[in-house]
Scaffold this active site. Structure first.
Site, PDB file in Angstrom:
ATOM      1  N   GLU A 128     -42.466  -1.805 -39.239  1.00 54.71           N
ATOM      2  CA  GLU A 128     -42.701  -0.707 -40.187  1.00 54.71           C
ATOM      3  C   GLU A 128     -44.190  -0.454 -40.368  1.00 54.71           C
ATOM      4  OE1 GLU A 128     -43.364   1.415 -43.973  1.00 54.71           O
ATOM      5  OE2 GLU A 128     -44.056  -0.581 -43.453  1.00 54.71           O
ATOM      6  N   GLU A 129     -44.966  -1.531 -40.356  1.00 53.73           N
ATOM      7  CA  GLU A 129     -46.405  -1.396 -40.636  1.00 53.73           C
ATOM      8  C   GLU A 129     -47.162  -0.729 -39.490  1.00 53.73           C
ATOM      9  OE1 GLU A 129     -47.382  -1.716 -43.495  1.00 53.73           O
ATOM     10  OE2 GLU A 129     -46.237  -3.258 -44.545  1.00 53.73           O
TER      11      GLU A 129
ATOM     12  N   ASP B 294     -41.652  -7.294 -40.778  1.00 57.70           N
ATOM     13  CA  ASP B 294     -43.053  -7.482 -40.378  1.00 57.70           C
ATOM     14  C   ASP B 294     -44.004  -7.332 -41.557  1.00 57.70           C
ATOM     15  OD1 ASP B 294     -42.283  -4.668 -40.319  1.00 57.70           O
ATOM     16  OD2 ASP B 294     -44.307  -4.271 -39.565  1.00 57.70           O
TER      17      ASP B 294
HETATM   18 ZN   LIG Z   1     -43.664  -2.260 -46.611  1.00 58.69          ZN
END
Ligand SMILES: [Zn+2]
Length: 581
Positions: free
Chosen positions: A239-240, A172
């Site tokens: 992850e973000e 992502d």
């Molecule tokens: Zn990253």
């Protein structure tokens, strides 16, 4: 070559003897002290640098591993290695990375469940793109999809007694707000190539790493490599927005499969190489700060604003915010903080290392008890090192920032409930508990001043009160990855293999030292999977300054850095395959 200052150990200083026996005048004492101070801090340090006394302690604090090249090779592997440096491969690599950037895998803060919110569906397209772009990987490795979109690839090794190598990246990217699209030099999902850079969201965070890993594995398969040690690739997809759907599912799955600490090494996105003190450094992250968001609610009586009390909820909340800002955390270098090791490395290897820092380091190494632990004592080394600027200071200082505030709803009504949120990034050596007790003690001062009830961290809000609560995203500082080395890198440790691989790619002029991250990557979920976790972005183009505009407009990555990511992964997988641990 840089002069090896670190081998020169400063001698003990002569102390004035029996001062009290002859009762000198106060002026005399001051004079003697001044002379002593001058000698100690100026002449003696410099004299020793000039005359290079033989070292007392010859044990280097920051030994460097020799460049490590795979010893087992074949003609196919050798010619593939040459091909990875060719223009033909460079062009292919640009196309692969640009294609990945063109799939807008944005993760939004307000996404609901996977399978419910259609905005997750873009990850189907991304998985399709990967399978078309890397046919050998998809024919050779086992691919499992965890929680629909997390991708887990396994390439089983011939020796099951060896713990696997695990390479990570996330699919992502940070969203591009519509309002900023016009500010981009090239459209954010174009993957435009300008002759030097590939442009677009995700180009440097971190589709470069994800594509770089797959390109290296594709090349290994094509060259007939077959692993002795199992290779695992795990790619989360949120992850973000803190990895709840991706890494949070992948890590327990891996831990169940391989057991606690069942993986030899993990390399995830992270720190890139830098120039400092006149030298080039790789500083793979071996630690991460912790984090805690504290919500504070001030409840005070409402009423008509035409007859206000002297202080209302907003005023009291403001006073507490002022008190929090007036009581920041001091810089403090815990013995375990990798920045301390980096300082020792600088002192030992870098000619431009500041002499004042070197002096303080020496003083510290003479102390048996290490640094001060409590907030009332000052860590002079940390304070001096922090002068390099906030980017450095917060590698060893707990940060405090009030980021969100709301209170009041109408101009003629007094605020009954005022809320604000304080973000902390917790220093190595501290803990969420310590942070919570510090902020509670500040809140207690304000509560008693205004006769309010303080309810710290037990979740009940009442009238006339200050209530504190910690969000459940709280995270302790990460366990520290061991960084012991050995001249024989293959026998020593994952850190040695990582160091040796890096110095084989960039040359011996580049030094490797442990680094620390102020932010967190998906590895926050992987603490039980391996004790050898590195957050490292190995691709480096010295001409490219900064972090490639991650999380902002004009994100881009230098193709030279990208190709070096592929070459690093190629070397690291092979070196890990030959390692004996
Ligand atoms: Zn990253």
């Amino acid at each position: 070559m840089a002069k090896n200052w670190g081998k020169q150990t400063l001698a003990e200083l002569p102390r004035p003897r029996n001062v009290s026996t002859y009762r000198p005048s106060l002026r005399g004492v001051v004079f003697l002290l001044a002379i002593w101070y001058l000698l100690h801090n100026y002449f003696i340090d410099r004299a020793q640098l000039l005359f290079s006394k033989p070292p007392i302690n010859t044990e280097p604090r920051c030994p460097q591993v020799e460049p490590l090249h795979p010893s087992k090779s074949t003609q196919e592997l050798d010619s593939m290695e040459d091909y990875l440096q060719s223009d033909e491969f460079r062009n292919k690599s640009i196309e692969r990375l640009a294609g990945a950037v063109r799939v807008p895998t944005q993760s939004f803060d307000d996404l609901s469940d996977v399978g419910v919110d259609p905005r997750w569906d873009i990850f189907y397209s991304f998985a399709d793109y990967l399978s078309k772009t890397f046919p050998l990987v998809h024919n050779t490795l086992q691919l499992e999809k965890i929680n629909t979109h997390a991708l887990l690839y396994t390439w089983p090794g011939s020796d099951p007694s060896l713990k696997p190598t695990l390479l990570m990246a996330h699919q992502d990217v940070v969203p591009v707000p519509d309002s900023t699209v016009s500010q981009w030099t090239h459209p954010p999902f174009s993957g435009y190539y300008d002759g030097t850079f590939v442009w677009g969201r995700g180009a440097s965070d971190c589709k470069n790493q994800l594509i770089g890993i797959l390109e290296a594995v594709e090349a290994l398969i094509e060259a007939g490599f077959s692993p002795r040690r199992t290779l695992v690739l795990s790619f989360g997809f949120d992850e973000e927005i803190s990895g709840q759907e991706g890494a949070n599912h992948l890590a327990p799955f891996l831990q169940k499969r391989y057991g606690h600490n069942g993986v030899a090494v993990i390399v995830d996105e992270g720190a890139v190489n830098v120039e400092s003190w006149g030298m080039d450094w790789a500083i793979p992250g071996v630690a991460e700060k912790g984090a805690v968001d504290v919500d504070i609610v001030v409840r005070m009586p409402g009423g008509h604003s035409s007859i206000p009390p002297k202080h209302n909820g907003i005023g009291v909340a403001s006073e507490l915010i002022t008190l929090i800002e007036a009581n920041p955390y001091e810089p403090l270098l815990d013995e375990e903080n990798p920045y301390l090791e980096l300082l020792y490395c600088g002192a030992e290897h870098a000619a431009n290392f500041p002499s004042k820092l070197k002096h303080l380091l020496h003083k510290r190494s003479q102390q048996s008890s290490g640094t001060c632990k409590k907030s009332h004592c000052k860590d002079h080394l940390a304070v001096e090192a922090a002068k390099a600027g906030p980017e450095v200071k917060y590698l060893f200082t707990t940060s405090v920032a009030v980021d969100i505030i709301s209170g009041g709803i109408k101009t003629n009504a007094l605020p009954e409930r005022t809320h604000f949120t304080v973000n902390h990034r917790i220093n190595i050596g501290s803990s969420t508990k310590e942070i919570m007790s510090h902020i509670a003690s500040l809140a207690a001062q304000i509560a008693s001043r205004y006769n309010l009830t303080l309810t710290p961290f037990n979740g009940t809000e009442s009238p006339n009160s200050i209530t504190l609560s910690a969000r459940d995203t709280l995270l302790e500082p990460a366990p520290i990855t061991p960084t012991t080395t050995n001249r024989n890198a293959k026998k020593a440790s994952p850190f040695s293999v990582l160091s040796g691989t890096t110095r084989a790619l960039y040359g011996k002029e580049l030094l490797v030292a442990p680094g620390i991250m102020t932010g967190n990557t998906d590895t926050r979920y992987y603490w039980g999977v391996s004790e050898h976790i590195f957050r490292y972005g190995p691709g480096w183009d010295k001409q490219q300054k900064g972090l490639g505009n991650i999380h902002t407009v004009d994100e881009r990555v230098g193709v030279r850095a990208h190709v070096d990511t592929v070459r690093w992964m190629w070397g690291f997988v092979r070196n890990m395959d030959e390692a004996d641990f």
